[in-house]
Design a protein around this motif. Structure first.
Motif, PDB file in Angstrom:
ATOM      1  N   ARG A 210       0.841  -1.193   0.000  1.00 10.38           N
ATOM      2  CA  ARG A 210       0.000   0.000   0.000  1.00 10.38           C
ATOM      3  C   ARG A 210       0.878   1.245   0.000  1.00 10.38           C
ATOM      4  NH1 ARG A 210      -3.432   2.135  -0.640  1.00 10.38           N
ATOM      5  NH2 ARG A 210      -4.871   2.629   1.040  1.00 10.38           N
ATOM      6  N   SER A 211       0.553   2.163  -0.886  1.00  9.24           N
ATOM      7  CA  SER A 211       1.336   3.387  -0.988  1.00  9.24           C
ATOM      8  C   SER A 211       0.490   4.468  -1.634  1.00  9.24           C
ATOM      9  CB  SER A 211       2.597   3.141  -1.821  1.00  9.24           C
ATOM     10  OG  SER A 211       3.320   4.339  -2.001  1.00  9.24           O
ATOM     11  N   GLU A 212       0.762   5.696  -1.250  1.00  8.51           N
ATOM     12  CA  GLU A 212       0.054   6.812  -1.880  1.00  8.51           C
ATOM     13  C   GLU A 212       0.802   7.334  -3.106  1.00  8.51           C
ATOM     14  OE1 GLU A 212       1.728  10.418   0.964  1.00  8.51           O
ATOM     15  OE2 GLU A 212      -0.166   9.445   1.453  1.00  8.51           O
ATOM     16  N   LYS A 213       2.008   6.818  -3.334  1.00 10.07           N
ATOM     17  CA  LYS A 213       2.818   7.188  -4.496  1.00 10.07           C
ATOM     18  C   LYS A 213       3.122   5.934  -5.312  1.00 10.07           C
ATOM     19  CE  LYS A 213       3.622  11.582  -3.309  1.00 10.07           C
ATOM     20  NZ  LYS A 213       3.296  12.765  -4.139  1.00 10.07           N
ATOM     21  N   PRO A 214       3.303   6.061  -6.632  1.00 20.52           N
ATOM     22  CA  PRO A 214       3.672   4.893  -7.447  1.00 20.52           C
ATOM     23  C   PRO A 214       4.950   4.233  -6.949  1.00 20.52           C
ATOM     24  CG  PRO A 214       3.031   6.744  -8.841  1.00 20.52           C
ATOM     25  CD  PRO A 214       3.105   7.280  -7.445  1.00 20.52           C
ATOM     26  N   LEU A 215       5.004   2.930  -7.064  1.00 19.06           N
ATOM     27  CA  LEU A 215       6.140   2.141  -6.584  1.00 19.06           C
ATOM     28  C   LEU A 215       7.049   1.839  -7.780  1.00 19.06           C
ATOM     29  CD1 LEU A 215       7.059   0.895  -3.878  1.00 19.06           C
ATOM     30  CD2 LEU A 215       5.921  -1.221  -4.577  1.00 19.06           C
ATOM     31  N   PRO A 216       8.198   2.507  -7.905  1.00 11.84           N
ATOM     32  CA  PRO A 216       9.087   2.302  -9.062  1.00 11.84           C
ATOM     33  C   PRO A 216       9.603   0.862  -9.106  1.00 11.84           C
ATOM     34  CG  PRO A 216       9.694   4.294  -7.853  1.00 11.84           C
ATOM     35  CD  PRO A 216       8.718   3.548  -6.993  1.00 11.84           C
ATOM     36  N   ASP A 217      10.000   0.420 -10.299  1.00  9.00           N
ATOM     37  CA  ASP A 217      10.522  -0.939 -10.465  1.00  9.00           C
ATOM     38  C   ASP A 217      11.752  -1.186  -9.597  1.00  9.00           C
ATOM     39  OD1 ASP A 217       8.515  -1.525 -12.218  1.00  9.00           O
ATOM     40  OD2 ASP A 217       9.702  -1.194 -14.032  1.00  9.00           O
ATOM     41  N   ASP A 218      12.589  -0.166  -9.440  1.00  5.40           N
ATOM     42  CA  ASP A 218      13.782  -0.332  -8.605  1.00  5.40           C
ATOM     43  C   ASP A 218      13.405  -0.652  -7.159  1.00  5.40           C
ATOM     44  OD1 ASP A 218      15.464   0.103 -10.704  1.00  5.40           O
ATOM     45  OD2 ASP A 218      15.935   2.200 -10.197  1.00  5.40           O
ATOM     46  N   GLU A 219      12.376   0.009  -6.673  1.00  5.61           N
ATOM     47  CA  GLU A 219      11.939  -0.236  -5.296  1.00  5.61           C
ATOM     48  C   GLU A 219      11.308  -1.625  -5.174  1.00  5.61           C
ATOM     49  OE1 GLU A 219      12.513   1.938  -2.695  1.00  5.61           O
ATOM     50  OE2 GLU A 219      13.714   2.863  -4.277  1.00  5.61           O
ATOM     51  N   ARG A 220      10.610  -2.048  -6.221  1.00  4.83           N
ATOM     52  CA  ARG A 220      10.020  -3.395  -6.193  1.00  4.83           C
ATOM     53  C   ARG A 220      11.119  -4.460  -6.173  1.00  4.83           C
ATOM     54  NH1 ARG A 220       5.664  -3.838 -10.911  1.00  4.83           N
ATOM     55  NH2 ARG A 220       5.302  -5.866  -9.907  1.00  4.83           N
ATOM     56  N   ARG A 221      12.176  -4.232  -6.953  1.00  5.33           N
ATOM     57  CA  ARG A 221      13.287  -5.182  -6.954  1.00  5.33           C
ATOM     58  C   ARG A 221      13.992  -5.205  -5.597  1.00  5.33           C
ATOM     59  NH1 ARG A 221      13.808  -3.566 -12.472  1.00  5.33           N
ATOM     60  NH2 ARG A 221      15.094  -1.767 -11.897  1.00  5.33           N
ATOM     61  N   LYS A 222      14.143  -4.037  -4.996  1.00  2.89           N
ATOM     62  CA  LYS A 222      14.786  -3.945  -3.683  1.00  2.89           C
ATOM     63  C   LYS A 222      13.968  -4.703  -2.628  1.00  2.89           C
ATOM     64  CE  LYS A 222      16.178  -0.483  -0.239  1.00  2.89           C
ATOM     65  NZ  LYS A 222      16.202   0.970   0.058  1.00  2.89           N
ATOM     66  N   ILE A 223      12.662  -4.501  -2.641  1.00  2.00           N
ATOM     67  CA  ILE A 223      11.797  -5.203  -1.693  1.00  2.00           C
ATOM     68  C   ILE A 223      11.857  -6.708  -1.934  1.00  2.00           C
ATOM     69  CG2 ILE A 223       9.380  -5.590  -1.025  1.00  2.00           C
ATOM     70  CD1 ILE A 223       8.897  -2.588  -1.570  1.00  2.00           C
ATOM     71  N   GLY A 224      11.825  -7.088  -3.204  1.00  2.00           N
ATOM     72  CA  GLY A 224      11.894  -8.507  -3.536  1.00  2.00           C
ATOM     73  C   GLY A 224      13.169  -9.158  -3.042  1.00  2.00           C
ATOM     74  N   LEU A 225      14.306  -8.464  -3.202  1.00  2.00           N
ATOM     75  CA  LEU A 225      15.589  -9.006  -2.749  1.00  2.00           C
ATOM     76  C   LEU A 225      15.608  -9.209  -1.234  1.00  2.00           C
ATOM     77  CD1 LEU A 225      18.149  -6.974  -4.907  1.00  2.00           C
ATOM     78  CD2 LEU A 225      17.807  -9.458  -4.942  1.00  2.00           C
ATOM     79  N   PHE A 226      15.160  -8.206  -0.503  1.00  2.00           N
ATOM     80  CA  PHE A 226      15.182  -8.286   0.948  1.00  2.00           C
ATOM     81  C   PHE A 226      14.154  -9.289   1.490  1.00  2.00           C
ATOM     82  CE2 PHE A 226      17.526  -4.257   0.829  1.00  2.00           C
ATOM     83  CZ  PHE A 226      18.420  -4.446   1.866  1.00  2.00           C
ATOM     84  N   CYS A 227      13.059  -9.461   0.751  1.00  2.00           N
ATOM     85  CA  CYS A 227      11.964 -10.297   1.259  1.00  2.00           C
ATOM     86  C   CYS A 227      11.912 -11.674   0.605  1.00  2.00           C
ATOM     87  CB  CYS A 227      10.634  -9.573   1.070  1.00  2.00           C
ATOM     88  SG  CYS A 227      10.534  -8.012   1.970  1.00  2.00           S
ATOM     89  N   ARG A 233       6.267 -10.229  -8.100  1.00  2.00           N
ATOM     90  CA  ARG A 233       5.270 -10.570  -7.085  1.00  2.00           C
ATOM     91  C   ARG A 233       5.219  -9.544  -5.957  1.00  2.00           C
ATOM     92  NH1 ARG A 233       5.724 -17.257  -6.845  1.00  2.00           N
ATOM     93  NH2 ARG A 233       5.198 -17.527  -9.052  1.00  2.00           N
ATOM     94  N   VAL A 234       5.893  -8.439  -6.148  1.00  2.00           N
ATOM     95  CA  VAL A 234       5.744  -7.268  -5.281  1.00  2.00           C
ATOM     96  C   VAL A 234       4.739  -6.358  -5.975  1.00  2.00           C
ATOM     97  CG1 VAL A 234       6.902  -5.310  -4.196  1.00  2.00           C
ATOM     98  CG2 VAL A 234       8.100  -7.495  -4.431  1.00  2.00           C
ATOM     99  N   ILE A 235       3.520  -6.357  -5.494  1.00  2.00           N
ATOM    100  CA  ILE A 235       2.403  -5.733  -6.194  1.00  2.00           C
ATOM    101  C   ILE A 235       2.071  -4.378  -5.566  1.00  2.00           C
ATOM    102  CG2 ILE A 235       0.021  -6.015  -6.939  1.00  2.00           C
ATOM    103  CD1 ILE A 235       1.890  -8.141  -8.087  1.00  2.00           C
ATOM    104  N   PRO A 236       2.093  -3.298  -6.346  1.00  2.00           N
ATOM    105  CA  PRO A 236       1.704  -1.991  -5.792  1.00  2.00           C
ATOM    106  C   PRO A 236       0.193  -1.913  -5.589  1.00  2.00           C
ATOM    107  CG  PRO A 236       2.205  -1.797  -8.144  1.00  2.00           C
ATOM    108  CD  PRO A 236       2.547  -3.207  -7.748  1.00  2.00           C
ATOM    109  N   ALA A 237      -0.193  -1.300  -4.483  1.00  2.00           N
ATOM    110  CA  ALA A 237      -1.617  -1.094  -4.188  1.00  2.00           C
ATOM    111  C   ALA A 237      -1.798   0.381  -3.852  1.00  2.00           C
ATOM    112  CB  ALA A 237      -2.054  -1.989  -3.035  1.00  2.00           C
TER     113      ALA A 237
END
Length: 544
Positions: A210-227, A233-237
Motif C-alpha cells: 500500500r502506498s500513496e505514491k507509485p512504486l518504481p521498479d527499482d523499489e520493487r526489486r529492492k523489496i523482492g531481494l530483501f523479502c 510478485r511485489v504488487i503496488p496497491a
C-alpha cells in the motif's frame, strides 16, 4: 479440495486487508472460479455484537443471524456470495469451544494447550465446508507481531505444510510510506514486517504494498531481494478514486495473474471485468449530484456506517448521480435549529443505533423531513424515531417514547417478548444476555398490496436482515394510521410491524423499516429501497 489463500497484514492496521481480499475474490470469480471468503479475528470477544461502533465500526449481520466483522460486508458486496456464521471466527469463540470440549471430557484427560488444541480448532474452522470451492480466501485480522494473533499465524503455517506447496499461498499486505521531508518512499517497514512473518515460519508468496505514491521498479526489486520473492510478485496497491476500481487496478498490475502462478496455473481464462468497468464509469462520471443528510450518533468513526454509506453509493449508481453524504451528529439538533443544517439537503436518513443519547435530535430530524416533505428513510432505530415523532406531533401523545430509555406512559416502541422464526417460536427478556435479546438475521415480511414499499420492491413478499431488540408497539398502530403513518409491512404472523410509511400525496417519500436493507445492497445490484430513495432525492433536487 479448495486451494487456500491466506491474507495477512503488517506495519499498521486499516491498510485495507478486507478490501484487498474482497477484490481478489472478485477477480478470481471474474475468471470463472468459485470462491468463498472468511475472516479470523484474534480479539477475545466471542463476536463483535457487544463492541462499540466507536471502537470497531459497524457490526455486519448475516442471513443466519451471525454478528460479524464489517469486512464480511466487503466480501458480500464484491463477490455476491452470502456470508454465514461459518465465515467469521474469533479467539473468544475458539477458546470457548475448546473449554467446552475440555469440560465435557473430550480431550480424555490430556493437558489442553494452544498447540495442538487451539490451532487444531482454528484449522477445523478454516477447512469446514470448502469441498466444492476452487479457492478459499482467509483473512487474518490485526497485524503480524500482535501477541493475540500468534495462534492464528501458527495454524495457517501448519495448514500450509499439511496441504502442500501447490494448494496454498500467502499474501502479505504492508505499507510503503512516502516521507515528504525526504522526498522518497521507505521500504524498511515492509522489510521488517516480512522479517517478523518469516520468523514465525511463513514466507509470503505475494507482497501487496500500500502506498500513496507509485512504486518504481527499482523499489520493487529492492523489496523482492530483501523479502526473498520475485520482483514481479511485489504488487503496488495505490489509493483509488473509488474502492470499486480495486478489481480492475489489481488485475492491471498482475495481482491475480501472479497469484495463480503460485498455484502453477498459467492457462486460466481472462477475467470478465465488464460489470466492474460499468460500476466505475457510473461512480466517476455521474450526471448529477444529490445531498443526503445521515443523522446519527456514531460519527467519530468512519466505519460505523460502512454498509450504509456504500448502499447510498449504490443508490447513486442506479440513478447515475453522485451521492454526497453529510454525516450529522444528532445531538446538534438538541441545541440548534434543525433547519439550518437540513434545509439544503435532498434526503434525510436516520440510521440504526442503541441507547438514549441523541434521540431527541433524531426526532427533530424526522420532524423536519415530514413537515418540509423532504424524502425520509428511517432504518431500525430510525423507524422508531419516526413512530415517536408521529405519536407526539400527529397523534398528540406528548409523552410517547421508547421503553428502551425508561418507562414512558405511552411506550410506542417496546420490547416484544416473542416472535416466530421459521417453524420455531423464539423468546427474549430484558434480563437475558445482550445478544440473547436480539432479533437477528433474515426474517420474511408480507407487504401490503398497492403500498409504496410494495411498488418499490415489485413484490409483496420479502426477506431482510434484522438486528434489534425493540419493536413498534402494535397497540398504537391503529392510532398512528389514523394520523397518516401506516404499517405497510408485517411479519408473516401479523404480530410485528416491519415497515411503516406516509403514502402520497401526504408525503413524496417517507419510509421507515425495522430491518437493515443496507446489508444486502451491492454495487451491481443496488437495494430497491436505496435505489428508490435516491431517485426521490433526485426529484427533490429539482425543487430545492
Amino acid at each position: 479440495m479448495a486451494r487456500l489463500i491466506f491474507i495477512t497484514g503488517g506495519v499498521v492496521s486499516s491498510l485495507g486487508k478486507g478490501l484487498a481480499s474482497a477484490a481478489l475474490g472478485a477477480l478470481l470469480q471474474a475468471r470463472g472460479y468459485k470462491v468463498r471468503l472468511r475472516k479470523l479475528d484474534p480479539y477475545l470477544n466471542v463476536d463483535p455484537g457487544t463492541m462499540s461502533p466507536h471502537q470497531h465500526g459497524e457490526v455486519y449481520v448475516t442471513d443466519d443471524g451471525a454478528e460479524t466483522d464489517l469486512d464480511l460486508g466487503h466480501y458480500e458486496r464484491f463477490t455476491g456470495v452470502a456470508s454465514s456464521k461459518a465465515d467469521n471466527i474469533t479467539s473468544g469463540r475458539i477458546y470457548s469451544q475448546v473449554i467446552e470440549k475440555e469440560r465435557r471430557g473430550e480431550y480424555l484427560g490430556r493437558t489442553v494447550q494452544v498447540i495442538p488444541h487451539v490451532t487444531d480448532m482454528i484449522k477445523e474452522f478454516i477447512l469446514a465446508g470448502t469441498e466444492d470451492l476452487d479457492f478459499l480466501l482467509c483473512e487474518i485480522g490485526g497485524t503480524v507481531g500482535d501477541i493475540e494473533g500468534l495462534p492464528f499465524f501458527e495454524a495457517i503455517r501448519q495448514l500450509g505444510n499439511e496441504v502442500g506447496r501447490d494448494q496454498h499461498a500467502f499474501v502479505h499486505l504492508t505499507l510503503v510510506p512516502y516521507l515528504e521531508a525526504a522526498g522518497e518512499l521507505k521500504t524498511k517497514p515492509t522489510q521488517h514486517s516480512v522479517k517478523e512473518l518469516r520468523a514465525i515460519g511463513i514466507q509470503p508468496d505475494i507482497l501487496l504494498c500500500r502506498s500513496e505514491k507509485p512504486l518504481p521498479d527499482d523499489e520493487r526489486r529492492k523489496i523482492g531481494l530483501f523479502c526473498n520473492i520475485p520482483a514481479e510478485r511485489v504488487i503496488p496497491a495505490l489509493d483509488l478514486p473509488t474502492i470499486y476500481r480495486a478489481p480492475i487496478a489489481y488485475h492491471e498490475v498482475g495481482f491475480d495473474t501472479q497469484l495463480l502462478k503460485v498455484f502453477g496455473i498459467n492457462d486460466a481464462p481472462n477475467p470478465d471485468l465488464s460489470k466492474w468497468n460499468w460500476v466505475v464509469d457510473r461512480v466517476t462520471n455521474p450526471e448529477g449530484e444529490v445531498r443526503i443528510a445521515v443523522v446519527g450518533k456514531y460519527m467519530q468513526v468512519k466505519d460505523s456506517y460502512k454498509s450504509l454509506n456504500e448502499a447510498l453509493t449504490h443508490g447513486g449508481i442506479a440513478n447515475n448521480v453522485k451521492v454526497r453524504v453529510e454525516m450529522i451528529d444528532s445531538t446538534i439538533f438538541e441545541r440548534d435549529d434543525a433547519a439550518s443544517f437540513l434545509e439544503h439537503v435532498h434526503g434525510i436518513l436516520v440510521p440504526g443505533g442503541f441507547g438514549e443519547r441523541g434521540v431527541e435530535g433524531k426526532i427533530e430530524a424526522v420532524k423536519f423531513a415530514r413537515e418540509h416533505k423532504v424524502p425520509f428513510f428511517g432504518i431500525c432505530y430510525g423507524l422508531h424515531m419516526a413512530v415517536i415523532e408521529a405519536a407526539r406531533d400527529m397523534a398528540g401523545l406528548d409523552d410517547a417514547n421508547t421503553s428502551e430509555n425508561g418507562h414512558p406512559k405511552n411506550p410506542v416502541i417496546a420490547l416484544m417478548t416473542e416472535w416466530v422464526k421459521g417453524n420455531q417460536v423464539e423468546t427474549r427478556s430484558e434480563t437475558a444476555d445482550l445478544g440473547g435479546t436480539m432479533r437477528l438475521g433474515a426474517f420474511p415480511a408480507a407487504l401490503t398490496p398497492g403500498s409504496h414499499v410494495a411498488q418499490v420492491y415489485g413484490s409483496t413478499t420479502i426477506s431482510e436482515r434484522h438486528r434489534h431488540r425493540y419493536e413498534v408497539n402494535v397497540n398504537y398502530v391503529k392510532q398512528l394510521a389514523e394520523c397518516g403513518l401506516q404499517v405497510s409491512g408485517w411479519s408473516p404472523d401479523g404480530r410485528l410491524p416491519e415497515i411503516m410509511e406516509i403514502p402520497e400525496p401526504a408525503h413524496p417519500w417517507f419510509i421507515g423499516v425495522q430491518f437493515h436493507p443496507e446489508l444486502k445492497s451491492k454495487p451491481f445490484d443496488p437495494h430497491p429501497l436505496f435505489k428508490s430513495f435516491i431517485a426521490a432525492a433526485v426529484r427533490q433536487s429539482r425543487l430545492v
